[in-house]
Every structure is written in structure tokens, then in C-alpha cells.
Design a protein around this motif. Structure first.
Motif, mmCIF file in Angstrom:
data_model
loop_
_atom_site.group_PDB
_atom_site.id
_atom_site.type_symbol
_atom_site.label_atom_id
_atom_site.label_comp_id
_atom_site.label_asym_id
_atom_site.label_seq_id
_atom_site.Cartn_x
_atom_site.Cartn_y
_atom_site.Cartn_z
ATOM 1 N N ILE A 22 0.785 -1.112 -0.051
ATOM 2 C CA ILE A 22 0.084 0.097 -0.088
ATOM 3 C C ILE A 22 0.979 1.140 -0.271
ATOM 4 C CG2 ILE A 22 -1.661 1.309 1.297
ATOM 5 C CD1 ILE A 22 -2.808 -1.452 2.335
ATOM 6 N N GLU A 23 0.608 2.139 -0.948
ATOM 7 C CA GLU A 23 1.258 3.410 -0.928
ATOM 8 C C GLU A 23 0.843 4.341 0.140
ATOM 9 O OE1 GLU A 23 2.006 5.222 -4.661
ATOM 10 O OE2 GLU A 23 1.797 3.232 -5.735
ATOM 11 N N ASN A 57 -4.901 -0.814 -2.402
ATOM 12 C CA ASN A 57 -4.004 -1.400 -3.472
ATOM 13 C C ASN A 57 -4.650 -1.853 -4.472
ATOM 14 O OD1 ASN A 57 -4.486 -3.914 -2.786
ATOM 15 N ND2 ASN A 57 -2.465 -4.204 -1.738
ATOM 16 N N GLU A 58 -3.882 -2.546 -5.423
ATOM 17 C CA GLU A 58 -4.665 -3.305 -6.670
ATOM 18 C C GLU A 58 -5.499 -4.348 -6.219
ATOM 19 O OE1 GLU A 58 -1.369 -4.129 -9.062
ATOM 20 O OE2 GLU A 58 -0.966 -2.120 -9.693
ATOM 21 N N GLU A 59 -5.571 -4.958 -5.128
ATOM 22 C CA GLU A 59 -5.951 -6.181 -4.712
ATOM 23 C C GLU A 59 -7.354 -5.769 -4.020
ATOM 24 O OE1 GLU A 59 -3.686 -8.873 -2.561
ATOM 25 O OE2 GLU A 59 -2.041 -8.704 -3.824
ATOM 26 N N GLY A 60 -7.454 -4.524 -3.562
ATOM 27 C CA GLY A 60 -8.780 -3.950 -2.936
ATOM 28 C C GLY A 60 -8.391 -3.103 -1.829
ATOM 29 N N ALA A 88 -12.650 -7.153 -1.226
ATOM 30 C CA ALA A 88 -12.331 -7.068 -2.634
ATOM 31 C C ALA A 88 -12.794 -5.999 -3.301
ATOM 32 C CB ALA A 88 -12.972 -8.406 -3.238
ATOM 33 N N PRO A 89 -12.135 -5.566 -4.620
ATOM 34 C CA PRO A 89 -12.290 -4.463 -5.524
ATOM 35 C C PRO A 89 -13.550 -4.678 -5.991
ATOM 36 C CG PRO A 89 -10.436 -5.742 -6.475
ATOM 37 C CD PRO A 89 -10.878 -6.333 -5.127
ATOM 38 N N LYS A 90 -14.380 -3.567 -6.336
ATOM 39 C CA LYS A 90 -15.546 -3.702 -7.006
ATOM 40 C C LYS A 90 -15.273 -3.867 -8.322
ATOM 41 C CE LYS A 90 -18.054 -0.930 -3.657
ATOM 42 N NZ LYS A 90 -18.704 0.368 -3.016
#
Length: 91
Positions: A22-23, A57-60, A88-90
Motif C-alpha cells: 500500500i502506498e 492497493n490493486e487487490e482491494g 475485494a475491489p468492486k
């Protein structure tokens, strides 16, 4: 006062973000403004509050739950994580 910036000064919080890829720009401390309402009216120089920190992050989305320890005089902040959940990402 920006708690996020103070947390980023510590190596432990940066390591936590790195572990989850995570940034720092993708981190939000939920209800950060409300944390100082009680602190400003108190004679204590330290604050101890249960908080939720959201990181993306990209995973959610990751919600980190724990205790924030904050010293108002020295402007030091430490986050003690008790657990986390992944959303989880939508699609």
C-alpha cells in the motif's frame, strides 16, 4: 495536525504498508478530525483511541483496526494493529 504524516515518520507503520503493498497516498485514517475533539478539552498530553485505517492497493481495500497512541506535545504517533479485513475491489 496530520496523524498520517506522523505515523509515516515511524518505521513500523511504513513496514506495515510495505507488507500489504500500500502506498502512503492511499491511506486514510477514518474520523481523524474526531480524534482531537476530546484531546483539545483534556489536560492529558497523550491520546489513546481505537481507530480504523483504510489502505488501498490493486487487490482491494484493507481496513486495519487497532489503537492509535499519540503524544500531543512531542507530536509522536504509533499505531498498534489488532487485526485487519480485506474488501475485494468492486468489479
Amino acid at each position: 495536525m496530520n496523524i498520517k504524516e506522523l505515523l509515516l515518520n515511524g518505521k513500523a507503520f511504513l513496514a506495515l504498508l510495505n507488507d500489504f503493498a500500500i502506498e502512503a497516498k492511499n491511506v486514510i485514517i477514518q474520523d481523524e478530525e474526531m480524534l482531537f475533539v476530546g484531546a483539545n478539552n483534556s489536560k492529558n498530553t497523550t491520546l489513546k483511541e481505537t481507530v480504523c485505517i483504510e489502505g488501498k492497493n490493486e487487490e482491494g481495500i484493507f481496513n486495519f483496526f487497532g489503537t492509535l497512541h499519540f503524544n500531543l506535545l512531542d507530536k509522536l504517533a504509533v499505531f498498534e494493529m489488532q487485526g485487519f479485513e480485506k474488501v475485494a475491489p468492486k468489479a
